[in-house]
Design a protein around this motif. Sequence first.
Motif, mmCIF file in Angstrom:
data_model
loop_
_atom_site.group_PDB
_atom_site.id
_atom_site.type_symbol
_atom_site.label_atom_id
_atom_site.label_comp_id
_atom_site.label_asym_id
_atom_site.label_seq_id
_atom_site.Cartn_x
_atom_site.Cartn_y
_atom_site.Cartn_z
ATOM 1 N N CYS A 122 -5.879 7.219 -7.151
ATOM 2 C CA CYS A 122 -5.647 6.805 -5.758
ATOM 3 C C CYS A 122 -4.169 6.757 -5.381
ATOM 4 C CB CYS A 122 -6.299 5.459 -5.481
ATOM 5 S SG CYS A 122 -5.760 4.230 -6.610
ATOM 6 N N VAL A 158 -2.932 -4.888 -1.043
ATOM 7 C CA VAL A 158 -2.866 -5.965 -0.059
ATOM 8 C C VAL A 158 -3.580 -5.480 1.191
ATOM 9 C CG1 VAL A 158 -1.275 -7.394 1.282
ATOM 10 C CG2 VAL A 158 -0.640 -6.605 -0.996
ATOM 11 N N ASN A 159 -4.582 -6.242 1.626
ATOM 12 C CA ASN A 159 -5.324 -5.847 2.825
ATOM 13 C C ASN A 159 -4.768 -6.494 4.091
ATOM 14 O OD1 ASN A 159 -8.172 -5.764 0.830
ATOM 15 N ND2 ASN A 159 -7.495 -4.041 2.029
ATOM 16 N N THR A 210 -3.593 -7.664 7.383
ATOM 17 C CA THR A 210 -3.504 -6.969 8.667
ATOM 18 C C THR A 210 -3.908 -7.933 9.772
ATOM 19 O OG1 THR A 210 -4.231 -5.025 9.929
ATOM 20 C CG2 THR A 210 -5.893 -6.048 8.528
ATOM 21 N N ARG A 218 -0.450 -6.082 15.269
ATOM 22 C CA ARG A 218 0.673 -6.175 14.329
ATOM 23 C C ARG A 218 1.738 -5.197 14.821
ATOM 24 N NH1 ARG A 218 -0.065 -5.427 7.869
ATOM 25 N NH2 ARG A 218 1.890 -6.393 7.276
ATOM 26 N N GLY A 273 -5.592 3.901 6.490
ATOM 27 C CA GLY A 273 -5.339 2.657 5.751
ATOM 28 C C GLY A 273 -5.574 1.512 6.713
ATOM 29 N N GLU A 280 -6.333 -2.864 13.168
ATOM 30 C CA GLU A 280 -5.435 -1.860 13.766
ATOM 31 C C GLU A 280 -6.223 -0.894 14.661
ATOM 32 O OE1 GLU A 280 -1.826 0.050 11.624
ATOM 33 O OE2 GLU A 280 -3.549 1.341 11.204
ATOM 34 N N ASP A 311 -10.148 3.906 5.041
ATOM 35 C CA ASP A 311 -9.482 3.113 3.999
ATOM 36 C C ASP A 311 -10.172 3.396 2.670
ATOM 37 O OD1 ASP A 311 -7.517 0.422 4.216
ATOM 38 O OD2 ASP A 311 -8.675 0.593 2.356
ATOM 39 N N ILE A 312 -9.390 3.253 1.606
ATOM 40 C CA ILE A 312 -9.952 3.472 0.270
ATOM 41 C C ILE A 312 -10.884 2.321 -0.138
ATOM 42 C CG2 ILE A 312 -8.068 2.301 -0.947
ATOM 43 C CD1 ILE A 312 -8.169 4.530 -3.023
ATOM 44 N N ASN A 343 -10.161 8.014 0.483
ATOM 45 C CA ASN A 343 -8.916 7.952 -0.282
ATOM 46 C C ASN A 343 -7.979 8.980 0.341
ATOM 47 O OD1 ASN A 343 -6.876 8.120 -2.114
ATOM 48 N ND2 ASN A 343 -8.206 8.333 -3.920
ATOM 49 N N LEU A 344 -6.860 8.534 0.864
ATOM 50 C CA LEU A 344 -5.954 9.469 1.558
ATOM 51 C C LEU A 344 -5.438 10.555 0.632
ATOM 52 C CD1 LEU A 344 -3.989 6.880 3.719
ATOM 53 C CD2 LEU A 344 -5.581 8.613 4.570
ATOM 54 N N ARG A 377 0.496 2.701 8.790
ATOM 55 C CA ARG A 377 1.491 1.644 8.686
ATOM 56 C C ARG A 377 1.168 0.697 7.528
ATOM 57 N NH1 ARG A 377 1.836 -1.312 14.114
ATOM 58 N NH2 ARG A 377 -0.237 -1.943 13.420
ATOM 59 N N ASN A 378 2.200 0.329 6.802
ATOM 60 C CA ASN A 378 2.080 -0.632 5.700
ATOM 61 C C ASN A 378 1.093 -0.176 4.625
ATOM 62 O OD1 ASN A 378 3.745 -2.667 7.169
ATOM 63 N ND2 ASN A 378 2.025 -2.611 8.582
HETATM 64 C C1 SAM Z 1 -1.567 -3.765 4.144
HETATM 65 S S1 SAM Z 1 -2.994 -2.856 4.616
HETATM 66 C C2 SAM Z 1 -2.428 -2.148 6.118
HETATM 67 C C3 SAM Z 1 -3.413 -2.299 7.236
HETATM 68 C C4 SAM Z 1 -2.936 -1.787 8.577
HETATM 69 N N1 SAM Z 1 -2.587 -0.398 8.514
HETATM 70 C C5 SAM Z 1 -1.762 -2.593 9.070
HETATM 71 O O1 SAM Z 1 -0.653 -2.098 9.129
HETATM 72 O O2 SAM Z 1 -1.976 -3.768 9.411
HETATM 73 C C6 SAM Z 1 -2.911 -1.468 3.488
HETATM 74 C C7 SAM Z 1 -4.243 -0.766 3.343
HETATM 75 O O3 SAM Z 1 -4.015 0.522 2.739
HETATM 76 C C8 SAM Z 1 -5.149 0.818 1.965
HETATM 77 N N2 SAM Z 1 -4.856 1.885 0.986
HETATM 78 C C9 SAM Z 1 -4.082 1.807 -0.126
HETATM 79 N N3 SAM Z 1 -4.111 2.989 -0.793
HETATM 80 C C10 SAM Z 1 -4.914 3.819 -0.078
HETATM 81 C C11 SAM Z 1 -5.349 5.178 -0.254
HETATM 82 N N4 SAM Z 1 -4.972 5.902 -1.324
HETATM 83 N N5 SAM Z 1 -6.174 5.718 0.670
HETATM 84 C C12 SAM Z 1 -6.596 4.977 1.740
HETATM 85 N N6 SAM Z 1 -6.218 3.701 1.948
HETATM 86 C C13 SAM Z 1 -5.396 3.120 1.059
HETATM 87 C C14 SAM Z 1 -5.480 -0.533 1.308
HETATM 88 O O4 SAM Z 1 -6.821 -0.584 0.857
HETATM 89 C C15 SAM Z 1 -5.206 -1.510 2.455
HETATM 90 O O5 SAM Z 1 -6.372 -1.835 3.156
#
Ligand code: SAM
Length: 495
Positions: free
Chosen positions: A15, A66-67, A69, A73, A105, A111, A137-138, A192-193, A211-212
């Motif tokens: 991932c 970290v989820n 959000t 935001r 994500g 978001e 999201d993953i 999974n991106l 973002r993030n």
């Molecule tokens: C901190 S949250 C950000 C949420 C929102 N984008 C925001 O800015 O409020 C990060 C998210 O990225 C996701 N993430 C991490 N690696 C990823 C991947 N390889 N593919 C898809 N999502 C992923 C995590 O599961 C998490 O839910």
Amino acid sequence: MNDLNRFRELLEKSCGLVFENEKTLLLEAGIRARMAVRSVCSADNYLSILNTQRDELSELIETLTVNETYFFRDVNHFTLLSANVVPELLGHVKTSGRLTFLSAGCSTGEEAYSILISLAECFGREDVRGMTVIGVDIDSRAIKRAKEGVFGGRSFRDFPDDLRKRYFDEISPGVWRVREWLRESVSFLPLNLLAGTYPPELSEVDVIFYRNVSIYFSHEVRKGIFNRLAGIMKEGGYLFVSPSETFFHNRSVLSIVALEGAFLFRKEAGRRKAGECGTREMRCGHAAGKPAVARPSPQPKSLGSIRGDVPNRRIACTSDPEPALPGTKAALQICAGEHYETLAQLDRVIESSPDSILAHTLKGLIQMKLSMLNDAQASFRKVQAFDRFSLDAAFSLGLISRIKGDGLSALEHLRESVYIQPSSWPAHYFLAETHLERGEIEPARREYEIILKILDNGDFHNHGLTDAPFTFSATELETLCRRKLQTLKRASNGA
Ligand SMILES: C[S@@+](CC[C@H](N)C(=O)[O-])C[C@H]1O[C@@H](n2cnc3c(N)ncnc32)[C@H](O)[C@@H]1O
């Protein structure tokens, strides 16, 4: 833990998540926590479970990522989206008015829903019906929660009450559910991106919020995902990243556009396909003497109750105040998020007033945002030649040294920064992170504790920097530091 590298390889390959330096402690604590839940005693056994059971791999990823959000935001992004970006895009697709938005994500969905709510506020519910919003999201548990659309108070920490009443129903005290028509207008998919193929609905996207998310990725993974996302964007489309991630991304694939105090990425017409190498190019609409984004009709309604004000920031300067130089006030607003001046304009100011600390500082800050690290270093050294105690210069030189991988020099500049302004928590934060990267646990722990004291004293806004590289609230910062301290404690107990 001896097998840590095998876990690292598995996570990076599956991932894209990278846990090195200070994140080693987080990784170790996460693995131990999951092994305890599964009552597994050996790392070997746990690795084979991870290799054969997708669900357990997801559980571990959920523990490690970290989820965090919440709705709106970085509210400035949603104001830009509805007031500038969408009107411009609608100008290009007048016939259908169909636009596709992706929250890459998306975590638990705040978001994606925020995108739709900000559009509905501007254009009305009927007009946004033709728009498609997709969240991916993953983390499949997060996706399930996003689909349910049920949220508690923390998700609304920056969201106006009147909007909550308009777009949500209170289903029990303090628990709100997104109205049905909104839920029906957003789709959520696990993805999974890093995956080899994306679903077909993601082939032509107009606007991406990414973002993030990239914070845990290695440089290579970051680059790969950014190129993928650029590849699925339509020409003229926009990509939003969080301010602290802007430096990391590849500006030869998408142009960077400065808009109302934010930097967005745009896919120019006739741009090389993502992944192909190209010459480094940066675009700023204002540099060409026109607004970054034109505003064709329909003119959006004002976002009214959305609180979009960017907090005022001040220049930290220990010497006498600057004389009011032509163009300098406007340039200062670049960092205050009101509107822009360009590097060229700052150069003109510097030409007429070569010893303007303010102009050199702003120039350095913008150069940093554009990843012109050597130029930024030169600008801040000039600032220091005029003002040896410039916090902006010391702090930025510390960050640049960090980015360049020179930990010792980073420590020197960041220590100087906290000496210049003891309440500068971003300087303490990066000092802590630099110590961690060097395996210096005790000094790192001290720095996190100092940040908690700064917060206790109510000095969150007293960081003294013109342009702090974070968008954390005081509460998020406190949570982050407490979490880091806990991880350090757990790791030293387990050691
Ligand atoms: C901190 S949250 C950000 C949420 C929102 N984008 C925001 O800015 O409020 C990060 C998210 O990225 C996701 N993430 C991490 N690696 C990823 C991947 N390889 N593919 C898809 N999502 C992923 C995590 O599961 C998490 O839910």
